[in-house]
Design an enzyme around this catalytic site. Structure first.
Site, PDB file in Angstrom:
ATOM      1  N   PRO A   1       0.720  -1.288   0.045  1.00 28.19           N
ATOM      2  CA  PRO A   1       0.041   0.045  -0.069  1.00 28.19           C
ATOM      3  C   PRO A   1       0.851   1.061  -0.121  1.00 28.19           C
ATOM      4  CG  PRO A   1      -0.727  -1.597   1.691  1.00 28.19           C
ATOM      5  CD  PRO A   1       0.496  -2.124   1.079  1.00 28.19           C
ATOM      6  N   GLU A   2       0.742   2.339  -0.790  1.00 26.78           N
ATOM      7  CA  GLU A   2       1.194   3.574  -0.868  1.00 26.78           C
ATOM      8  C   GLU A   2       0.297   4.554  -0.261  1.00 26.78           C
ATOM      9  OE1 GLU A   2       3.621   4.594  -4.378  1.00 26.78           O
ATOM     10  OE2 GLU A   2       3.984   2.344  -4.956  1.00 26.78           O
TER      11      GLU A   2
ATOM     12  N   LYS B   1       3.002   6.674   5.138  1.00 33.66           N
ATOM     13  CA  LYS B   1       2.122   5.224   5.185  1.00 33.66           C
ATOM     14  C   LYS B   1       1.981   5.051   6.662  1.00 33.66           C
ATOM     15  CE  LYS B   1       4.852   3.993   0.998  1.00 33.66           C
ATOM     16  NZ  LYS B   1       5.795   3.245   0.496  1.00 33.66           N
TER      17      LYS B   1
END
Length: 268
Positions: free
Chosen positions: A2-3, A62
């Site tokens: 995930p970014e 993040k």
């Protein structure tokens, strides 16, 4: 992995939707998840949340964290590669790979799942002044520095521009595909030293970084909304015959230790 757009849309916003203003009635933390839960036992993680209200849901890069009412540490969340939040109603609905579950005052349950256990759940007394948050640069979306800052910083950096974009102490939240997309849309070769960029190129780089992150978040990180002209749709798999949506040949190199997709025809 995930970014920033995924963490913002599928993480922070989901937590805000389901948990903001809610009191945590009880906490379930799996006793065998010490590899995921850092800085305290599962029992401590549970004890420090119970009875406290969720007053704010934050994100930098993040990393996510919550402000809770009353005394005690704040919970920090990091998805790693496969982590996610889930909201559901019954114990019978508990998702597979559950690590921590909060039962809220409206009866709903809010869980953290992580099949590969690369995510982390931490406790922090002063989140912004403790690692990992204290080691991060400004958030690339919500705290993007102005153009003057970029023009002051880049001439000091000898590293490749893509590697610099991936440096979380420089800007927090830029990951591999975003860095490639920014370089492509800016028409800048990812291998170029940051200090060699012209003033016009720096301006273009910042503008594209802002645009890409804003649009990705506006579209709730739903890739089907990304324009077909974006490199994103064509960069996967190291396909030697890969072309952009405009028919340009895509090359693959390693920059900053990461697989890098770029278009030599347009990136200089």
């Amino acid at each position: 992995m995930p970014e920033l757009p995924e963490v913002e849309c599928w993480g922070r916003r989901v937590a805000e939707k389901h948990c903001l203003g809610r009191t945590i009635r009880s906490v379930y933390a799996k006793s065998d998840e010490r590899s995921v839960i850092e800085g305290g036992s599962p029992r401590k993680v549970a004890a420090t949340r119970k009875g406290r209200k969720v007053e704010a849901c934050h994100r930098r890069g993040k990393q996510m964290w919550w402000t809770l009412s009353g005394d005690g540490p704040s919970p920090l969340w990091h998805f790693g590669m496969t982590g996610a939040f889930r909201s559901y109603e019954k114990v019978a609905d508990r998702p597979k790979f559950l690590k921590v579950e909060l039962t809220l005052d409206n009866g709903r349950r809010f869980g953290v799942v992580d099949p590969r256990r690369f995510g982390r759940i931490r406790l922090a007394d002063d989140p912004l002044n403790e690692p990992p948050l204290s080691e991060l640069g400004p958030d690339a979306h919500q705290e993007l520095p102005n153009l003057a800052w970029f023009k002051a910083q880049l001439p000091k950096r000898k590293t490749a521009i893509k590697a610099l974009l991936l440096n979380q102490s420089f800007l927090a939240g830029v990951g591999n595909w975003i860095a490639d997309e920014v370089c492509y849309q800016s028409r800048i070769a990812p291998q170029r030293p940051a200090q060699d960029l012209s003033a016009d190129e720096i301006k273009r780089l910042r503008a594209k970084l802002k645009h890409i992150l804003q649009k990705a978040c506006d579209w709730e990180a739903d890739y089907t909304h990304f324009p077909q002209t974006w490199l994103f749709h064509h960069r996967w798999g190291k396909n030697e015959d890969a072309l952009t949506g405009r028919g340009e040949e895509i090359a693959f190199d390693t920059v900053g230790g990461r697989t890098t997709a770029w278009v030599p025809k347009v990136q200089r």
